[in-house]
Design a protein around this motif. Structure first.
Motif, mmCIF file in Angstrom:
data_model
loop_
_atom_site.group_PDB
_atom_site.id
_atom_site.type_symbol
_atom_site.label_atom_id
_atom_site.label_comp_id
_atom_site.label_asym_id
_atom_site.label_seq_id
_atom_site.Cartn_x
_atom_site.Cartn_y
_atom_site.Cartn_z
ATOM 1 N N ASP A 179 -26.887 53.455 32.242
ATOM 2 C CA ASP A 179 -25.428 53.575 32.127
ATOM 3 C C ASP A 179 -25.060 55.051 32.062
ATOM 4 O O ASP A 179 -25.737 55.843 31.401
ATOM 5 N N SER A 180 -23.987 55.388 32.737
ATOM 6 C CA SER A 180 -23.585 56.800 32.777
ATOM 7 C C SER A 180 -22.972 57.263 31.454
ATOM 8 O O SER A 180 -22.835 58.453 31.221
ATOM 9 N N ARG A 181 -22.597 56.314 30.595
ATOM 10 C CA ARG A 181 -22.005 56.716 29.308
ATOM 11 C C ARG A 181 -23.063 56.793 28.228
ATOM 12 O O ARG A 181 -24.177 56.318 28.395
ATOM 13 N N ARG A 196 -20.979 52.542 23.355
ATOM 14 C CA ARG A 196 -20.165 52.784 24.536
ATOM 15 C C ARG A 196 -18.693 52.520 24.249
ATOM 16 O O ARG A 196 -18.332 51.562 23.567
ATOM 17 N N ARG A 222 -13.038 46.135 21.135
ATOM 18 C CA ARG A 222 -13.976 46.121 22.267
ATOM 19 C C ARG A 222 -15.237 46.957 21.992
ATOM 20 O O ARG A 222 -16.343 46.581 22.362
ATOM 21 N N ILE A 248 -9.351 41.238 24.106
ATOM 22 C CA ILE A 248 -8.916 39.852 23.882
ATOM 23 C C ILE A 248 -9.894 38.897 24.579
ATOM 24 O O ILE A 248 -10.160 39.041 25.775
ATOM 25 N N GLY A 278 -10.949 40.245 32.172
ATOM 26 C CA GLY A 278 -12.204 40.403 32.912
ATOM 27 C C GLY A 278 -13.440 40.171 32.079
ATOM 28 O O GLY A 278 -14.540 40.070 32.623
ATOM 29 N N ILE A 279 -13.269 40.073 30.744
ATOM 30 C CA ILE A 279 -14.470 39.974 29.893
ATOM 31 C C ILE A 279 -15.208 38.654 30.139
ATOM 32 O O ILE A 279 -16.426 38.631 30.294
ATOM 33 N N LEU A 322 -25.984 56.407 38.315
ATOM 34 C CA LEU A 322 -26.478 56.050 39.647
ATOM 35 C C LEU A 322 -25.614 56.804 40.652
ATOM 36 O O LEU A 322 -24.394 56.604 40.690
ATOM 37 N N GLU A 326 -16.641 43.064 36.901
ATOM 38 C CA GLU A 326 -15.585 43.682 37.706
ATOM 39 C C GLU A 326 -16.156 44.380 38.946
ATOM 40 O O GLU A 326 -15.446 44.568 39.935
HETATM 41 C C1 LIG Z 1 -6.728 49.016 29.298
HETATM 42 C C2 LIG Z 1 -7.491 47.739 29.635
HETATM 43 C C3 LIG Z 1 -7.357 46.622 28.816
HETATM 44 C C4 LIG Z 1 -8.080 45.461 29.104
HETATM 45 N N1 LIG Z 1 -7.970 44.402 28.244
HETATM 46 C C5 LIG Z 1 -8.712 43.291 28.474
HETATM 47 C C6 LIG Z 1 -8.701 42.223 27.524
HETATM 48 O O1 LIG Z 1 -8.035 42.273 26.490
HETATM 49 N N2 LIG Z 1 -9.464 41.124 27.792
HETATM 50 C C7 LIG Z 1 -10.232 41.038 28.921
HETATM 51 O O2 LIG Z 1 -10.884 40.008 29.118
HETATM 52 N N3 LIG Z 1 -10.278 42.053 29.826
HETATM 53 C C8 LIG Z 1 -9.569 43.176 29.626
HETATM 54 N N4 LIG Z 1 -9.644 44.229 30.493
HETATM 55 C C9 LIG Z 1 -10.583 44.132 31.631
HETATM 56 C C10 LIG Z 1 -12.023 44.317 31.124
HETATM 57 O O3 LIG Z 1 -12.097 45.482 30.309
HETATM 58 C C11 LIG Z 1 -13.004 44.484 32.284
HETATM 59 O O4 LIG Z 1 -12.731 43.558 33.302
HETATM 60 C C12 LIG Z 1 -14.430 44.293 31.778
HETATM 61 O O5 LIG Z 1 -14.758 45.296 30.859
HETATM 62 C C13 LIG Z 1 -15.407 44.315 32.947
HETATM 63 O O6 LIG Z 1 -16.707 44.344 32.403
HETATM 64 P P1 LIG Z 1 -17.887 44.915 33.271
HETATM 65 O O7 LIG Z 1 -19.115 44.788 32.432
HETATM 66 O O8 LIG Z 1 -17.881 44.286 34.611
HETATM 67 O O9 LIG Z 1 -17.532 46.456 33.517
HETATM 68 P P2 LIG Z 1 -17.290 47.617 32.451
HETATM 69 O O10 LIG Z 1 -17.048 47.069 31.105
HETATM 70 O O11 LIG Z 1 -16.276 48.517 33.069
HETATM 71 O O12 LIG Z 1 -18.694 48.371 32.417
HETATM 72 C C14 LIG Z 1 -19.159 49.116 33.522
HETATM 73 C C15 LIG Z 1 -20.254 50.041 33.026
HETATM 74 O O13 LIG Z 1 -20.863 50.652 34.158
HETATM 75 C C16 LIG Z 1 -21.080 52.018 33.855
HETATM 76 N N5 LIG Z 1 -21.095 52.740 35.133
HETATM 77 C C17 LIG Z 1 -20.090 52.865 36.032
HETATM 78 N N6 LIG Z 1 -20.495 53.582 37.090
HETATM 79 C C18 LIG Z 1 -21.791 53.921 36.865
HETATM 80 C C19 LIG Z 1 -22.758 54.658 37.606
HETATM 81 N N7 LIG Z 1 -22.480 55.188 38.812
HETATM 82 N N8 LIG Z 1 -23.985 54.820 37.067
HETATM 83 C C20 LIG Z 1 -24.274 54.287 35.847
HETATM 84 N N9 LIG Z 1 -23.405 53.570 35.117
HETATM 85 C C21 LIG Z 1 -22.179 53.393 35.621
HETATM 86 C C22 LIG Z 1 -19.919 52.418 32.961
HETATM 87 O O14 LIG Z 1 -20.264 53.549 32.175
HETATM 88 C C23 LIG Z 1 -19.730 51.163 32.126
HETATM 89 O O15 LIG Z 1 -20.482 51.205 30.936
HETATM 90 C C24 LIG Z 1 -8.931 45.391 30.245
HETATM 91 C C25 LIG Z 1 -9.055 46.514 31.078
HETATM 92 C C26 LIG Z 1 -8.343 47.681 30.766
HETATM 93 C C27 LIG Z 1 -8.530 48.878 31.662
#
Ligand SMILES: Cc1cc2nc3c(=O)[nH]c(=O)nc-3n(C[C@H](O)[C@H](O)[C@H](O)COP(=O)(O)OP(=O)(O)OC[C@H]3O[C@@H](n4cnc5c(N)ncnc54)[C@H](O)[C@@H]3O)c2cc1C
Length: 309
Positions: free
Chosen positions: A3-5, A9, A65, A16, A250-251, A89, A238
């Motif tokens: 993970d880049s972070r 995290r 979160r 929610i 999206g969670i 990556l 996502e």
């Molecule tokens: C302001 C806001 C509020 C939201 N509220 C809600 C809510 O209340 N309920 C809900 O269900 N959804 C909510 N969402 C949507 C939800 O946050 C996302 O859909 C969800 O986090 C997607 O999870 P994920 O694991 O697919 O991606 P993410 O949680 O975005 O994780 C992606 C990870 O990949 C890593 N990454 C990215 N690029 C690279 C790279 N090149 N190399 C290495 N690592 C990388 C990042 O550092 C990150 O840790 C909200 C979104 C936003 C922006």
């Protein structure tokens, strides 16, 4: 896992959990440090175009979160998994015989390569993995939110106002604070958010400045834009554009697609990709309903029928 972070995290998100996320935990209760107050919330939908509102009992779980992610990652580390943090990556490609994938990683200013049989991209809205193997551009919004202290709400408000956005804005109680947020199109995003804040202060009396956070949120417009992967490269959450176009929820999609992907790998079936796509069918079915809902919610006339205004 890379993970880049750095960890724990931080991801801008309201945390929610809808009922489908609750299903992921199959009845196991979340530890208290993960929950925000009130821990269960219902939603009031307000349409500022028609001055109408609708209360809906939802019983969603209100989490922090960062704590939720921290807790989830601690469970993974229990299972002998290692995380390379601050590792980005930057590119990847198949070897000539297409048997392996070479990943180029950047860590502390140094570039290294890693060879892998499979790549699972869970890299979120701006996924580099998706962009390299899927040519469609997916519509996106900037989700901006600010935590204002000294105000309490006992439910969340999802607000529709065409002057601000064709998506929606929200007020979410977080203990002694209220989170004001809106998903807006990228052009003049901050100005739109500021206008939303001004209207919130007039209608709810919630004023002040707090910590602002923002992130890109995808808003796919049809199932053609969902991409679960190809050959030895999988996409979850996502990164696969698995996110509700009507609520930006999206969670649940991230948790469940990740689970299905793991199950496909553990199944020992010949085609892990086919198995993964098969398992994801219920997610796509659910999203299909959200596409219809999102088109209706984006149209003030249709919204009037839904709100009864
Ligand atoms: C302001 C806001 C509020 C939201 N509220 C809600 C809510 O209340 N309920 C809900 O269900 N959804 C909510 N969402 C949507 C939800 O946050 C996302 O859909 C969800 O986090 C997607 O999870 P994920 O694991 O697919 O991606 P993410 O949680 O975005 O994780 C992606 C990870 O990949 C890593 N990454 C990215 N690029 C690279 C790279 N090149 N190399 C290495 N690592 C990388 C990042 O550092 C990150 O840790 C909200 C979104 C936003 C922006």
């Amino acid at each position: 896992m890379i993970d880049s972070r750095s960890f724990p995290r931080f991801k801008a998100c309201s945390g929610i959990l809808v009922n489908n996320s609750k299903g992921f935990f199959s009845g196991a209760s979340l530890p208290p440090e993960v929950l925000s107050k009130p821990s269960a919330i219902d939603i009031v939908y307000q349409d500022w175009a028609s001055n109408s509102e609708k209360h809906v009992k939802k019983n969603f779980i209100n989490t922090c979160r960062k704590e939720l992610d921290n807790w989830l990652f601690s469970k993974v580390l229990d299972k002998n998994m290692s995380i390379l943090e601050n590792t980005k990556l930057v590119d990847f490609f198949y070897t000539h015989d297409k048997n392996l994938i070479v990943l180029l990683l950047e860590h502390n200013g140094k570039t290294t390569s890693v060879v892998t049989k499979y790549l699972v991209g869970c890299d979120g809205a701006l996924s580099i993995v998706r962009k390299k193997i899927f040519s469609k551009n997916i519509r996106y919004y900037v989700a901006i939110q600010e935590l204002i202290s000294g105000f309490k709400l006992d439910r969340a408000y999802f607000i529709f106002d065409d002057e601000i956005t064709d998506f929606y804005g929200w007020l979410i109680p977080k203990g002694d604070c209220v989170e004001i947020g809106a998903a807006v199109s990228p052009f003049k995003a901050k100005e739109k958010f500021d206008l939303f804040k001004k209207k919130v202060s007039e209608k709810f009396g919630i004023t002040g400045d707090g910590k602002i956070e923002s992130a890109i949120v995808l808003r796919p417009s049809s199932l053609d834009e969902i991409f679960l992967g190809k050959d030895s490269i999988f996409l979850c959450g996502e990164a696969a554009a698995l996110i509700s176009p009507s609520s930006a929820e999206g969670i649940s999609y991230a948790l469940l697609s990740g689970k299905y992907c793991a199950e496909a790998f553990n199944s020992n079936l010949k085609s892990k990709m086919e198995s993964y796509k098969e398992k994801c069918k219920p997610l796509l079915k659910r999203l299909n309903k959200k596409f219809i809902k999102s088109r209706k919610m984006g149209n003030p006339e249709d919204r009037k029928l839904i709100f009864g205004g």
